[in-house]
Each structure stands twice: as structure tokens, then as C-alpha cells.
Design a protein around this motif. Structure first.
Motif, PDB file in Angstrom:
ATOM      1  N   PRO A   1       0.786  -1.193   0.077  1.00 13.55           N
ATOM      2  CA  PRO A   1       0.202  -0.059  -0.038  1.00 13.55           C
ATOM      3  C   PRO A   1       1.057   1.404  -0.048  1.00 13.55           C
ATOM      4  N   GLU A   2       0.328   2.276  -0.605  1.00 13.29           N
ATOM      5  CA  GLU A   2       1.031   3.644  -0.744  1.00 13.29           C
ATOM      6  C   GLU A   2       0.229   4.458   0.484  1.00 13.29           C
ATOM      7  N   LEU A   3       1.092   4.767   1.406  1.00 11.22           N
ATOM      8  CA  LEU A   3       0.302   5.490   2.416  1.00 11.22           C
ATOM      9  C   LEU A   3       0.312   7.013   2.499  1.00 11.22           C
ATOM     10  N   GLY A   4      -0.331   7.813   3.060  1.00 13.74           N
ATOM     11  CA  GLY A   4      -0.460   9.306   2.873  1.00 13.74           C
ATOM     12  C   GLY A   4      -0.950   9.646   1.519  1.00 13.74           C
ATOM     13  N   ALA A   5      -1.631   9.056   0.759  1.00 14.43           N
ATOM     14  CA  ALA A   5      -2.170   9.137  -0.439  1.00 14.43           C
ATOM     15  C   ALA A   5      -3.440  10.328  -0.152  1.00 14.43           C
ATOM     16  N   SER A   6      -4.064  10.609  -1.526  1.00 14.29           N
ATOM     17  CA  SER A   6      -4.843  11.544  -1.630  1.00 14.29           C
ATOM     18  C   SER A   6      -6.335  10.711  -1.526  1.00 14.29           C
ATOM     19  N   SER A   7      -6.278   9.474  -1.416  1.00 13.74           N
ATOM     20  CA  SER A   7      -7.490   8.742  -1.312  1.00 13.74           C
ATOM     21  C   SER A   7      -7.570   7.312  -0.988  1.00 13.74           C
ATOM     22  N   ASN A   8      -8.317   6.679  -0.602  1.00 11.94           N
ATOM     23  CA  ASN A   8      -8.321   5.278  -0.103  1.00 11.94           C
ATOM     24  C   ASN A   8      -9.011   4.413  -1.255  1.00 11.94           C
ATOM     25  N   SER A   9      -8.155   3.668  -1.979  1.00  6.04           N
ATOM     26  CA  SER A   9      -8.616   3.018  -3.382  1.00  6.04           C
ATOM     27  C   SER A   9      -7.594   1.834  -3.309  1.00  6.04           C
ATOM     28  N   LEU A  10      -8.667   1.031  -4.424  1.00  3.17           N
ATOM     29  CA  LEU A  10      -7.996  -0.149  -4.947  1.00  3.17           C
ATOM     30  C   LEU A  10      -8.205   0.067  -6.747  1.00  3.17           C
ATOM     31  N   SER A  11      -7.017  -0.201  -7.282  1.00  5.67           N
ATOM     32  CA  SER A  11      -6.945  -0.011  -8.523  1.00  5.67           C
ATOM     33  C   SER A  11      -6.370  -1.228  -9.376  1.00  5.67           C
ATOM     34  N   ALA A  12      -6.988  -1.552 -10.567  1.00  7.23           N
ATOM     35  CA  ALA A  12      -6.658  -2.776 -11.422  1.00  7.23           C
ATOM     36  C   ALA A  12      -6.902  -2.310 -12.840  1.00  7.23           C
ATOM     37  N   ASP A  13      -5.872  -3.247 -13.549  1.00  2.00           N
ATOM     38  CA  ASP A  13      -6.091  -2.988 -15.008  1.00  2.00           C
ATOM     39  C   ASP A  13      -7.475  -3.177 -15.705  1.00  2.00           C
ATOM     40  N   ARG A  14      -7.910  -2.400 -16.275  1.00  4.88           N
ATOM     41  CA  ARG A  14      -9.390  -2.330 -16.776  1.00  4.88           C
ATOM     42  C   ARG A  14      -9.636  -3.762 -17.476  1.00  4.88           C
ATOM     43  N   LYS A  15      -8.684  -4.203 -18.368  1.00  2.97           N
ATOM     44  CA  LYS A  15      -8.837  -5.599 -19.224  1.00  2.97           C
ATOM     45  C   LYS A  15      -9.147  -6.581 -18.137  1.00  2.97           C
ATOM     46  N   LEU A  16      -8.922  -6.586 -16.671  1.00  2.00           N
ATOM     47  CA  LEU A  16      -9.474  -7.734 -16.138  1.00  2.00           C
ATOM     48  C   LEU A  16     -11.157  -7.687 -15.893  1.00  2.00           C
ATOM     49  N   LEU A  17     -11.656  -6.490 -16.212  1.00  2.00           N
ATOM     50  CA  LEU A  17     -13.026  -6.693 -15.992  1.00  2.00           C
ATOM     51  C   LEU A  17     -13.890  -7.597 -17.011  1.00  2.00           C
ATOM     52  N   SER A  18     -13.327  -8.158 -18.280  1.00  2.00           N
ATOM     53  CA  SER A  18     -13.662  -8.925 -19.212  1.00  2.00           C
ATOM     54  C   SER A  18     -13.260 -10.382 -18.770  1.00  2.00           C
ATOM     55  N   VAL A  19     -12.652 -10.441 -17.754  1.00  2.00           N
ATOM     56  CA  VAL A  19     -11.970 -11.967 -17.314  1.00  2.00           C
ATOM     57  C   VAL A  19     -13.496 -12.800 -17.074  1.00  2.00           C
ATOM     58  N   ARG A  20     -13.456 -13.934 -17.471  1.00  2.00           N
ATOM     59  CA  ARG A  20     -14.557 -14.895 -17.172  1.00  2.00           C
ATOM     60  C   ARG A  20     -14.312 -15.735 -16.068  1.00  2.00           C
ATOM     61  N   LEU A  21     -15.438 -15.714 -15.053  1.00  2.00           N
ATOM     62  CA  LEU A  21     -15.098 -16.394 -13.772  1.00  2.00           C
ATOM     63  C   LEU A  21     -15.234 -17.771 -13.765  1.00  2.00           C
ATOM     64  N   PRO A  22     -14.291 -18.510 -13.046  1.00  2.00           N
ATOM     65  CA  PRO A  22     -14.414 -19.715 -13.101  1.00  2.00           C
ATOM     66  C   PRO A  22     -15.504 -20.740 -12.517  1.00  2.00           C
ATOM     67  N   GLN A  23     -16.346 -20.080 -11.625  1.00  2.00           N
ATOM     68  CA  GLN A  23     -17.428 -20.533 -10.677  1.00  2.00           C
ATOM     69  C   GLN A  23     -18.703 -19.878 -11.468  1.00  2.00           C
ATOM     70  N   ALA A  24     -18.854 -19.361 -12.413  1.00  2.00           N
ATOM     71  CA  ALA A  24     -20.024 -18.524 -13.059  1.00  2.00           C
ATOM     72  C   ALA A  24     -21.135 -19.690 -13.206  1.00  2.00           C
ATOM     73  N   ASN A  25     -22.309 -18.988 -12.705  1.00  2.00           N
ATOM     74  CA  ASN A  25     -23.463 -19.995 -12.678  1.00  2.00           C
ATOM     75  C   ASN A  25     -24.651 -19.203 -12.576  1.00  2.00           C
ATOM     76  N   PRO A  26     -25.260 -18.904 -14.001  1.00  2.00           N
ATOM     77  CA  PRO A  26     -26.322 -17.902 -13.963  1.00  2.00           C
ATOM     78  C   PRO A  26     -27.457 -18.142 -13.205  1.00  2.00           C
ATOM     79  N   VAL A  27     -27.902 -19.531 -12.715  1.00  2.00           N
ATOM     80  CA  VAL A  27     -28.899 -19.706 -11.734  1.00  2.00           C
ATOM     81  C   VAL A  27     -28.863 -19.249 -10.570  1.00  2.00           C
ATOM     82  N   THR A  28     -27.752 -19.553 -10.032  1.00  2.00           N
ATOM     83  CA  THR A  28     -27.219 -19.218  -8.669  1.00  2.00           C
ATOM     84  C   THR A  28     -27.025 -17.603  -8.625  1.00  2.00           C
ATOM     85  N   VAL A  29     -26.820 -16.810  -9.540  1.00  2.00           N
ATOM     86  CA  VAL A  29     -26.583 -15.281  -9.660  1.00  2.00           C
ATOM     87  C   VAL A  29     -28.151 -14.899  -9.542  1.00  2.00           C
ATOM     88  N   ALA A  30     -29.087 -15.387 -10.247  1.00  2.00           N
ATOM     89  CA  ALA A  30     -30.345 -14.854 -10.509  1.00  2.00           C
ATOM     90  C   ALA A  30     -30.929 -15.072  -9.004  1.00  2.00           C
TER      91      ALA A  30
END
Length: 344
Positions: free
Chosen positions: A190-219
Motif C-alpha cells: 500500500p501507498e500511505l499518505g495518499a490523496s484517497s483510499n483506493s484499489l486499482s486494477a487494469d481495466r482489461k480484468l473486467l472482461s475476465v470470465r469467472l471460473p465458478q460462473a452460474n447464472p441460476v445461482t446469480v439470479a
């Protein structure tokens, strides 16, 4: 939405209690003043309010007195800690879907920070706005909420999890206990004394398919979360909302009716009318909450009356004594006898 809008399960307090016991603390000391018993923490039907969890957090902070405590506790939260909300996240199709569901139902979690997501050309960033509570408690809650979110991201994404940046506004002594815990779940330092409290990740990760995906369970989880939010919202009247708002405010700051109204998005006139319809006034609620807080402090034999007065924001002991007499009709020295006997 504000963290005091909804009741919550005792799962988070149970985790806090287990951590405290591992540090050698007695369960009665951990739960002191919270109106909770050890058996309540195992009852799935029990719902608690934000002020009760804040009370336990405060007890833990005062007893442990160690840097980075919130970070060390936060890495212990996992998807199972959050019930159906957590199950829904790991069952989503993609990381983007999981984050959308997470933010949509955030009031069903134990987070006290106001959490928001932002996307730019390179990064997806979660920002954690610190709650308006006492500084030591605020620091713990920010640390805990950020560390818990990191653990959830790790569990949702699995081997693909990789944070690009982790920032905290405050500074923390570099204790190996919490740093080792963060690194084990794939966090960057962690970077301390920063201007905000945050977590950042590469936006490409948003499209990653999740290994335990189950549409019935999500619904199923989404439907259950929607119903639970609606039930909790319907049960919470204006007076109860104000009680929780006042209990969560810094102890040495007493919000007035206008400030409380702003927190609810209501005008002064509308707030007064709603409370009147419930047969109570803002002044009565303030006396009720402040009186309970005073008795909780009076039960602590290590605090003098002057220290209690100062902690509650009074200019001097005389002012505190006068206020206490208005609330209970007796002097605080008399009230202390009852408070120590458990009549809080």
C-alpha cells in the motif's frame, strides 16, 4: 446509501470477536456496551444495527492498540462471510458483472465506507470514502473495508487477480503482521499518505470470465438480495434511522437537526413532521442516545468524570453534569453506580 440505513447480520461481529479472543481478550470485554451476548453471534435470525458493530470495533481498538489493526482483521473476511451477497459475486459471469452486483447491493455488506467505482482508459478504481465516525474507529474501518475488498477480489478472480495500486490516506507503521496478510492475498504494497483510499486494477480484468460462473445461482442471489433490502428498508422508521445516525457520529460532535436532516435528504420541517408522527422529537432522541453513550463511559472504571466529559465534547465537567441531570434526573456520580451495575 448510508451505512446506518440497514440492519445487518452478526457475522461481522462474530469475526471481530473471534479475532479478539485470539488476542487473549474475554468475550464479555469485546461485546461490552453493544447490547449483544455471545449466543447472539451464532443466531442466524438476529439482526444488529450499525452502532452495535461500531461499539465492538471501538472495544477491539482500545484493547489491542496495534498499528494496521483494520488491515489485519480485514484480510479475514471472505465471500462466505457475506452470505448470499458473497455467493452471488463468485457466481457472476465476469469480473465486471461481479463488481456491478457488489456495488448495487453494498448496503447488505458490513462496509462502513461509501464505496464507488470509476473507469478510465487504463484502470478500474474502487474508492472508499471514510465514514464520519471517531478518528481511531474511522481508520480501522477504512483499513478493514479496503483489505476485505482485496480479499474478495482475489476470491472472485482467482489466479487472474492482480492489483495495480493500493492507496491509503493515513499512514500506518509497517508491522509485518498486516503486511504479510495483504501480500498473501495478492495485494501490492500500500501507498500511505495518499490523496484517497483506493484499489486499482487494469481495466482489461473486467472482461475476465469467472471460473465458478452460474447464472441460476446469480439470479437466485439477486432476487434474495433485493427482497432483503426491501424488508430492511421498510422496517426502518425515521426515528430509528436518527438513533443510528446519532450513535455513529463522533462522540465529541453532536449533530443538530439540520445536519441529521441533510443525512436523510430531508428538510428540517419534513424531519420534524415525520418524528412527530412517530411520537418523538429530535431533542428526545438526542437525549436518549447521548444518555446511553454517557452510561457506557461511566461503566468504565478507568475513566474519570472529567475524562468522560471531555470525550463527549463538553467544555467542562459542570456542563456534562448539568446535561446528565437533564437526561436522568441525577448527577453522573450517582449514574455511575447504576452503570457499573449494568443498568445502562
Amino acid at each position: 446509501m448510508n451505512f446506518w440505513d440497514f440492519k445487518r447480520s452478526p457475522a461481522s461481529v462474530r469475526l471481530l470477536a473471534e479475532f479478539g479472543q485470539e488476542q487473549g481478550l474475554d468475550i464479555a470485554k469485546i461485546l461490552a456496551g453493544s447490547r449483544l451476548k455471545a449466543t447472539d453471534l451464532e443466531d442466524p435470525a438476529i439482526e444488529i444495527d450499525a452502532s452495535q458493530e461500531l461499539c465492538v470495533v471501538g472495544n477491539l481498538i482500545r484493547a489491542c492498540r496495534q498499528p494496521g489493526l483494520g488491515l489485519e482483521v480485514g484480510v479475514r473476511y471472505n465471500f462466505a462471510s457475506y452470505g448470499l451477497w458473497g455467493l452471488g459475486l463468485i457466481s457472476c459471469a465476469t469480473v465486471a458483472d461481479a463488481l456491478t452486483m457488489a456495488l448495487r447491493f453494498i448496503p447488505l455488506t458490513f462496509a462502513f465506507c461509501r464505496i464507488s467505482g470509476d473507469l478510465d482508459s487504463e484502470m478500474y478504481t474502487l474508492t472508499f470514502e471514510a465514514p464520519n465516525v471517531e478518528p481511531a474507529v474511522q481508520r480501522f474501518l477504512v483499513e478493514r473495508d479496503v483489505a476485505a475488498a482485496s480479499r474478495l477480489l482475489k476470491e472472485v478472480m482467482g489466479s487472474d487477480f492482480a492489483l495495480s495500486r493500493f492507496t491509503l490516506q493515513h499512514t500506518v507503521e509497517r508491522a509485518p503482521e498486516w503486511l504479510d496478510g495483504l501480500l498473501r492475498i495478492g495485494c501490492v504494497r500500500p501507498e500511505l499518505g495518499a490523496s484517497s483510499n483506493s484499489l486499482s486494477a487494469d481495466r482489461k480484468l473486467l472482461s475476465v470470465r469467472l471460473p465458478q460462473a452460474n447464472p441460476v445461482t446469480v439470479a437466485m442471489c439477486e432476487r434474495a438480495c433485493e427482497e432483503l433490502m426491501e424488508r430492511r428498508r421498510a422496517r426502518l422508521g425515521t426515528s430509528e434511522y436518527i438513533r443510528q445516525y446519532l450513535a455513529a457520529a463522533p462522540l465529541n460532535m453532536t449533530p443538530d437537526l439540520h445536519q441529521a436532516g441533510r443525512a436523510l435528504g430531508l428538510s428540517d420541517r419534513t424531519l420534524k413532521r415525520r418524528l412527530q408522527n412517530e411520537g418523538i422529537s429530535y431533542r428526545m432522541l438526542l437525549a436518549e442516545v447521548r444518555g446511553r453513550q454517557a452510561n457506557q463511559l461511566l461503566a468504565d472504571a478507568t475513566l474519570s468524570l472529567s475524562e468522560i466529559s471531555e470525550r463527549m465534547g463538553f467544555s467542562d465537567l459542570s456542563s456534562f453534569s448539568q446535561a446528565y441531570k437533564r437526561w436522568f434526573g441525577v448527577a453522573p456520580s450517582v449514574g455511575r453506580i447504576s452503570a457499573r451495575g449494568g443498568l445502562t
